[in-house]
Design a protein around this motif. Structure first.
Motif, PDB file in Angstrom:
ATOM      1  N   VAL A   1     -16.273  -0.682  -7.737  1.00  0.00           N
ATOM      2  CA  VAL A   1     -16.482  -2.131  -7.799  1.00  0.00           C
ATOM      3  C   VAL A   1     -15.151  -2.788  -7.469  1.00  0.00           C
ATOM      4  N   ASP A   2     -15.159  -3.770  -6.568  1.00  0.00           N
ATOM      5  CA  ASP A   2     -13.909  -4.451  -6.231  1.00  0.00           C
ATOM      6  C   ASP A   2     -13.807  -5.798  -6.949  1.00  0.00           C
ATOM      7  N   ALA A   3     -12.696  -6.488  -6.713  1.00  0.00           N
ATOM      8  CA  ALA A   3     -12.422  -7.739  -7.425  1.00  0.00           C
ATOM      9  C   ALA A   3     -13.386  -8.853  -7.055  1.00  0.00           C
ATOM     10  N   GLN A   4     -14.063  -8.742  -5.922  1.00  0.00           N
ATOM     11  CA  GLN A   4     -15.033  -9.746  -5.493  1.00  0.00           C
ATOM     12  C   GLN A   4     -16.444  -9.443  -5.989  1.00  0.00           C
ATOM     13  N   GLY A   5     -16.625  -8.324  -6.680  1.00  0.00           N
ATOM     14  CA  GLY A   5     -17.933  -7.965  -7.203  1.00  0.00           C
ATOM     15  C   GLY A   5     -18.779  -7.113  -6.275  1.00  0.00           C
TER      16      GLY A   5
ATOM     17  N   GLY B   1      -8.534   5.934  -4.290  1.00  0.00           N
ATOM     18  CA  GLY B   1      -9.449   4.807  -4.165  1.00  0.00           C
ATOM     19  C   GLY B   1      -8.958   3.588  -4.903  1.00  0.00           C
ATOM     20  N   GLU B   2      -8.405   3.788  -6.088  1.00  0.00           N
ATOM     21  CA  GLU B   2      -7.902   2.655  -6.866  1.00  0.00           C
ATOM     22  C   GLU B   2      -6.720   2.005  -6.173  1.00  0.00           C
ATOM     23  N   SER B   3      -5.885   2.818  -5.500  1.00  0.00           N
ATOM     24  CA  SER B   3      -4.743   2.236  -4.785  1.00  0.00           C
ATOM     25  C   SER B   3      -5.213   1.345  -3.641  1.00  0.00           C
ATOM     26  N   ILE B   4      -6.314   1.698  -3.000  1.00  0.00           N
ATOM     27  CA  ILE B   4      -6.875   0.860  -1.939  1.00  0.00           C
ATOM     28  C   ILE B   4      -7.406  -0.446  -2.527  1.00  0.00           C
ATOM     29  N   LEU B   5      -8.075  -0.370  -3.678  1.00  0.00           N
ATOM     30  CA  LEU B   5      -8.555  -1.587  -4.346  1.00  0.00           C
ATOM     31  C   LEU B   5      -7.385  -2.492  -4.734  1.00  0.00           C
ATOM     32  N   ALA B   6      -6.315  -1.907  -5.256  1.00  0.00           N
ATOM     33  CA  ALA B   6      -5.155  -2.698  -5.669  1.00  0.00           C
ATOM     34  C   ALA B   6      -4.468  -3.356  -4.478  1.00  0.00           C
ATOM     35  N   ALA B   7      -4.606  -2.758  -3.287  1.00  0.00           N
ATOM     36  CA  ALA B   7      -4.013  -3.328  -2.082  1.00  0.00           C
ATOM     37  C   ALA B   7      -4.907  -4.370  -1.430  1.00  0.00           C
ATOM     38  N   GLY B   8      -6.019  -4.732  -2.085  1.00  0.00           N
ATOM     39  CA  GLY B   8      -6.905  -5.755  -1.556  1.00  0.00           C
ATOM     40  C   GLY B   8      -8.083  -5.219  -0.780  1.00  0.00           C
ATOM     41  N   GLY B   9      -8.265  -3.908  -0.789  1.00  0.00           N
ATOM     42  CA  GLY B   9      -9.403  -3.330  -0.094  1.00  0.00           C
ATOM     43  C   GLY B   9     -10.710  -3.578  -0.817  1.00  0.00           C
TER      44      GLY B   9
ATOM     45  N   LEU C   1       0.825  -1.202   0.000  1.00  0.00           N
ATOM     46  CA  LEU C   1       0.000   0.000   0.000  1.00  0.00           C
ATOM     47  C   LEU C   1       0.858   1.250   0.000  1.00  0.00           C
ATOM     48  N   LEU C   2       1.993   1.219   0.722  1.00  0.00           N
ATOM     49  CA  LEU C   2       2.881   2.372   0.732  1.00  0.00           C
ATOM     50  C   LEU C   2       3.428   2.661  -0.660  1.00  0.00           C
ATOM     51  N   LEU C   3       3.791   1.609  -1.384  1.00  0.00           N
ATOM     52  CA  LEU C   3       4.280   1.809  -2.745  1.00  0.00           C
ATOM     53  C   LEU C   3       3.201   2.419  -3.628  1.00  0.00           C
ATOM     54  N   LEU C   4       1.980   1.933  -3.440  1.00  0.00           N
ATOM     55  CA  LEU C   4       0.889   2.487  -4.248  1.00  0.00           C
ATOM     56  C   LEU C   4       0.646   3.947  -3.922  1.00  0.00           C
TER      57      LEU C   4
END
Length: 604
Positions: free
Chosen positions: A430-434, A85-93, A10-13
């Motif tokens: 929308v996240d990766a889980q739908g 927001g996208e960085s949070i999604l990419a970190a698994g949020g 998350l820090l890198l993002l």
């Protein structure tokens, strides 16, 4: 909860937040609805070629490319918020995690529209449970609020005087609502979601053209000392575009809320400072520490309706938004909108007339359901909508439409006079889980009450109540000021389903015009088979039971003479919607951001 412990990923993002931009993809047509009904032609004005509604040079904005993603996406009103927001999604949020992070950044970079000093409505779809939830974070009137709050010498005071005062400030609800939703749908720790906004507040961000222009156009802001120190330079001029604006006071507020939860905002020093600022205004308000300590967010039952085989769901009252959108679409369903197409005289006429009828009902029947019985079911009954739709004359405007009377109580209710001016913001995720979020947040007018405390603005939400408690005939207005009551809203965060699965997330800022902006976008997708970006790009139009409004600088202006011959009073005006949406398709996600503002669709 710790405020500084973030995963290395998350820090890198976050480190790449200000440099990252998503690739734009080519526009592709939207998926047309299955089994759409076929309609017979309707008698009316002679058919004529539709005007070309695609944005052109000189129209004030340029069409954007549809953005596609495979795993997740967030669309908001500012690139920095979308990237956060996208960085949070990419970190698994989760989608909810991302929405919180983006909203906190919006408070900083788009302060004229929303923030912790205001409120919001949030629609959430939980994919695994297949459960739809509606969260109400609307502001409430202080316990000391009384009738006649906005009256002066027996008449409603000037709206500007009502807005720019301590009297307009309601108890903020945003953080309580976000905390409630996070407990149920969050994945990452609460504190992690504050990191992007804290970093930007401390390091600074570039003043955008829109923020600069709005500060320059709002002289009332400079009359509040704390706001003047933040938004203007030493010579009293708005900070120029590109100036790096830092907000350490807001960063500290965020750190305290990240560490101790929303209680840090609703109790203690922050709460005391809000109350003191409201009471120190030249026209003081009556917000109290008890009001803040007692605020509760509310989970409500979504309101849903059908249109051409789709199921459309959104916020119930105290928002009138979804209800009015569903009424407009329900009244359009008997007519061949698909055949008429965008830019046709028939489509504009029928859309405006349906809007008149929906707004007539809205102004009589919608208020806080904890204080008034709102006949939601009766207003959406198919038979009632067919009867209302039949009032549309194919060749002549209704002018001012009458309210309907589904329960036989119309004579007892007064006509509301709340102006509800535009500001506000909308985001979708929308996240990766739908899982999916559609959220509209606001401080009401541009820069709210202009009262600036601890680095954020307080709302003027109480001017969304009717300024007068009774109408000219002496009948009580449902949407009148009462202690603890939530003012009526037009915010319409919506989730559209095709079968059992979500298909479209949509919403917009824009005051009461939100209703027409969202309805136009839905007609564009469902009736005209457009992708979400193309539907957003369509010229804005509609009626709020006053003039028929056409967006300045668009091809719809050419229809004004024909509409006037049909009895329409036409107003050509700026209509700066901020519609943002995501389509969920078998091949992935497709996002659209309104070209009239600074938004961005971000995903991967």
């Amino acid at each position: 909860m710790p405020t500084a412990r973030l995963s290395a990923r998350l820090l890198l993002l976050l480190a790449s937040l200000c440099a990252w931009l998503p690739p734009a993809a080519a526009r592709q047509p939207g998926v047309p609805p299955a089994a759409a009904p076929v309609h017979a032609p309707v008698a009316g004005p002679a058919a004529q070629p539709a005007v070309d509604v695609h944005p052109e040079p000189g129209s004030g904005y340029q069409a954007r490319a549809l953005v596609r993603a495979q795993r997740h996406m967030l669309v908001s009103a500012h690139p920095l918020a979308s990237q956060a927001g996208e960085s949070i999604l990419a970190a698994g949020g989760s989608a909810l995690d991302a929405a919180i992070a983006a909203q906190l950044v919006l408070n900083l970079v788009e302060p004229q529209s929303s923030g912790v000093g205001g409120g919001a409505f949030l629609m959430h779809y939980a994919a695994q449970a297949q459960r739809l939830s509606a969260y109400d974070g609307r502001e409430t009137a202080p316990a000391a609020a009384r009738a006649g709050r906005f009256m002066q010498d027996g008449a409603p005071m000037r709206f500007a005087d009502a807005v720019n005062s301590g009297r307009s400030v309601g108890t903020p609800g945003l953080l309580r609502m976000l905390e409630m939703a996070h407990r149920e749908h969050g994945v990452l720790p609460w504190a992690d979601l504050f990191a992007p906004a804290i970093a930007l507040a401390e390091q600074g961000f570039a003043v955008s053209p829109r923020l600069h222009a709005l500060v320059a156009a709002t002289p009332e802001l400079a009359r509040q000392p704390e706001a003047r120190r933040y938004f203007y330079d030493g010579q009293g001029k708005p900070w120029p575009v590109g100036h790096r604006l830092r907000n350490p006071a807001f960063a500290q507020v965020l750190r305290e809320v990240a560490a101790r939860g929303a209680d840090a905002f609703y109790h203690g020093d922050i709460a005391r400072d809000m109350v003191a600022a409201v009471r120190a205004h030249a026209v003081p308000g009556d917000l109290s520490e008890a009001d803040l300590a007692g605020y509760r967010a509310v989970r409500r039952e979504p309101v849903c309706g059908a249109y051409r085989g789709y199921r459309l769901c959104g916020m119930p009252p105290p928002s009138s938004g979804t209800l009015a959108v569903l009424q407009i679409l329900g009244m359009l369903e008997p007519y061949p909108m698909q055949a008429w197409g965008p830019g046709s005289l028939q489509a504009v006429h029928y859309f405006a007339e349906a809007g008149r009828l929906a707004f007539a009902d809205r102004d009589r029947y919608v208020a806080d359901p904890d204080f008034a019985e709102v006949p939601v079911k009766a207003l959406l009954e198919p038979a009632y909508l067919r009867a209302r739709s039949a009032l549309i004359d194919p060749a002549r405007s209704l002018g001012t439409a009458p309210a309907g009377d589904p329960l036989g109580r119309l004579a007892q209710l007064g006509q509301d006079d709340a102006p509800e001016l535009p500001s506000t913001t909308h985001l979708v995720a929308v996240d990766a889980q739908g899982n999916a979020v559609s959220m509209t947040a606001t401080i009401e007018s541009a820069f709210g009450s202009k009262i600036f405390v601890r680095g954020f603005l307080l709302n003027n939400e109480l001017t969304d109540f009717s300024l007068s408690d009774r109408d000219a005939q002496g009948r009580p207005v449902l949407n009148r000021v009462q202690p603890g009551k939530r003012p009526r809203s037009s915010m319409a965060p919506m989730i559209v389903f095709r079968g059992q699965a979500p298909y479209l997330l949509v919403g917009s800022p824009g005051g009461s015009a939100i209703i027409n902006y969202v309805a136009k976008t839905l007609v564009g997708v469902i009736d005209w088979g457009l992708d979400i970006q193309a539907a957003i790009d369509l010229p804005n139009l509609g009626s709020r039971n006053r003039a028929t409004e056409l967006e300045r600088g668009t091809a719809l202006e050419a229809l004004a003479p024909s509409l006037e011959k049909m009895g329409h009073e036409v107003t050509v005006m700026e209509m700066p919607s901020g519609v943002h949406g995501i389509m969920i398709q078998p091949q992935g996600l497709a996002g659209g951001a309104d070209p009239r503002r600074e938004g961005l669709a971000a995903g991967r």
